[in-house]
Design a protein around this motif. Structure first.
Motif, PDB file in Angstrom:
ATOM      1  N   ASN A  53      53.996 -19.044 -27.429  1.00  0.00           N
ATOM      2  CA  ASN A  53      52.849 -19.081 -26.528  1.00  0.00           C
ATOM      3  C   ASN A  53      51.935 -17.852 -26.672  1.00  0.00           C
ATOM      4  O   ASN A  53      51.356 -17.376 -25.717  1.00  0.00           O
ATOM      5  N   LYS A  54      51.824 -17.330 -27.886  1.00  0.00           N
ATOM      6  CA  LYS A  54      50.954 -16.178 -28.139  1.00  0.00           C
ATOM      7  C   LYS A  54      49.668 -16.579 -28.862  1.00  0.00           C
ATOM      8  O   LYS A  54      48.638 -15.952 -28.685  1.00  0.00           O
ATOM      9  N   LEU A  55      49.722 -17.607 -29.702  1.00  0.00           N
ATOM     10  CA  LEU A  55      48.597 -18.009 -30.535  1.00  0.00           C
ATOM     11  C   LEU A  55      48.033 -19.333 -30.025  1.00  0.00           C
ATOM     12  O   LEU A  55      48.771 -20.305 -29.843  1.00  0.00           O
ATOM     13  N   HIS A  56      46.705 -19.360 -29.795  1.00  0.00           N
ATOM     14  CA  HIS A  56      46.050 -20.537 -29.244  1.00  0.00           C
ATOM     15  C   HIS A  56      44.773 -20.848 -30.016  1.00  0.00           C
ATOM     16  O   HIS A  56      44.073 -19.940 -30.463  1.00  0.00           O
ATOM     17  N   PHE A  57      44.477 -22.130 -30.144  1.00  0.00           N
ATOM     18  CA  PHE A  57      43.171 -22.585 -30.612  1.00  0.00           C
ATOM     19  C   PHE A  57      42.346 -22.855 -29.356  1.00  0.00           C
ATOM     20  O   PHE A  57      42.831 -23.469 -28.407  1.00  0.00           O
ATOM     21  N   GLN A 114      48.070 -24.531 -27.554  1.00  0.00           N
ATOM     22  CA  GLN A 114      49.076 -23.585 -28.055  1.00  0.00           C
ATOM     23  C   GLN A 114      49.447 -23.954 -29.491  1.00  0.00           C
ATOM     24  O   GLN A 114      49.730 -25.106 -29.792  1.00  0.00           O
ATOM     25  N   LEU A 115      49.457 -22.940 -30.388  1.00  0.00           N
ATOM     26  CA  LEU A 115      49.744 -23.184 -31.795  1.00  0.00           C
ATOM     27  C   LEU A 115      51.128 -22.720 -32.235  1.00  0.00           C
ATOM     28  O   LEU A 115      51.592 -23.107 -33.302  1.00  0.00           O
ATOM     29  N   LYS A 175      42.878 -17.455 -30.355  1.00  0.00           N
ATOM     30  CA  LYS A 175      43.207 -16.389 -29.400  1.00  0.00           C
ATOM     31  C   LYS A 175      44.627 -15.924 -29.654  1.00  0.00           C
ATOM     32  O   LYS A 175      45.512 -16.734 -29.908  1.00  0.00           O
ATOM     33  N   TYR A 176      44.819 -14.633 -29.550  1.00  0.00           N
ATOM     34  CA  TYR A 176      46.178 -14.081 -29.584  1.00  0.00           C
ATOM     35  C   TYR A 176      46.397 -13.323 -28.296  1.00  0.00           C
ATOM     36  O   TYR A 176      45.620 -12.436 -27.937  1.00  0.00           O
TER      37      TYR A 176
END
Length: 175
Positions: free
Chosen positions: A140-144, A135-136, A172-173
């Motif tokens: 918790n919407k943007l992930h590597f 999680q970025l 990922k979004y």
């Protein structure tokens, strides 16, 4: 990609999917539509689609940490373009998914799905994925994401490998 000055990989893939979760139920439904373009496959382009049901076989929760093992059953199609086998192929779908929330910011997913041709089960695809997600953002919407994607096709054109393994990485979004 190139090796010794020769192009060895040239591809594009895009997938759209959705899962419809039912509150207080171990069942949900899903759909997926995917477009692939690849220079070194049996096909130049292909369109894949599926829909079905998913059932949570095991669900363990400890605070914010979860482990879920699910099975999937469904149906779909495969349409290849510029291939020796460019007929519309109705496919079955049988698979499993592991979804493990390791920590507040990390998750691990793995899945394996068998897609047999309804008319000839010796003509099938076996697709396997393993992904680690970090999680970025705080919402918790943007992930590597980094992972492996493996696809085995039992029937391919002459001179094409049946097995294809790729290392993936991306952002990922989640909507």
């Amino acid at each position: 990609a190139q090796s010794d000055g020769e192009r060895t990989l040239n591809r594009f893939a895009s997938a759209w999917g959705n899962e419809w979760f039912r509150a207080a139920s171990r069942w949900n439904t899903f759909s997926m539509l995917q477009f692939d373009w690849a220079e070194f496959q049996s096909w130049d382009q292909r369109l894949l689609g599926s829909l079905g049901v998913q059932f949570e076989v095991i669900k363990r929760e400890e605070g914010k940490h979860t482990f879920i093992l699910s099975t999937r059953l469904g149906s779909g199609f495969r349409q290849e373009f510029n291939s020796e086998d460019d007929d519309l192929i109705p496919e079955g779908l049988l698979g499993f998914i592991v979804d493990w929330t390791v920590s507040d910011k990390q998750s691990f997913t793995a899945d394996s799905t068998w897609y047999p041709d309804y008319e000839d089960t010796s003509n099938y695809r076996l697709v396997n994925n393993v992904n680690w997600n970090l999680q970025l953002d705080s919402k918790n919407k943007l992930h590597f994401s980094v992972g492996l994607h493996h696809e085995y096709n039992s029937v391919v054109d002459t001179g094409i490998k049946k097995s294809d393994l790729q290392i993936t990485a991306g952002i990922k979004y989640l909507f």
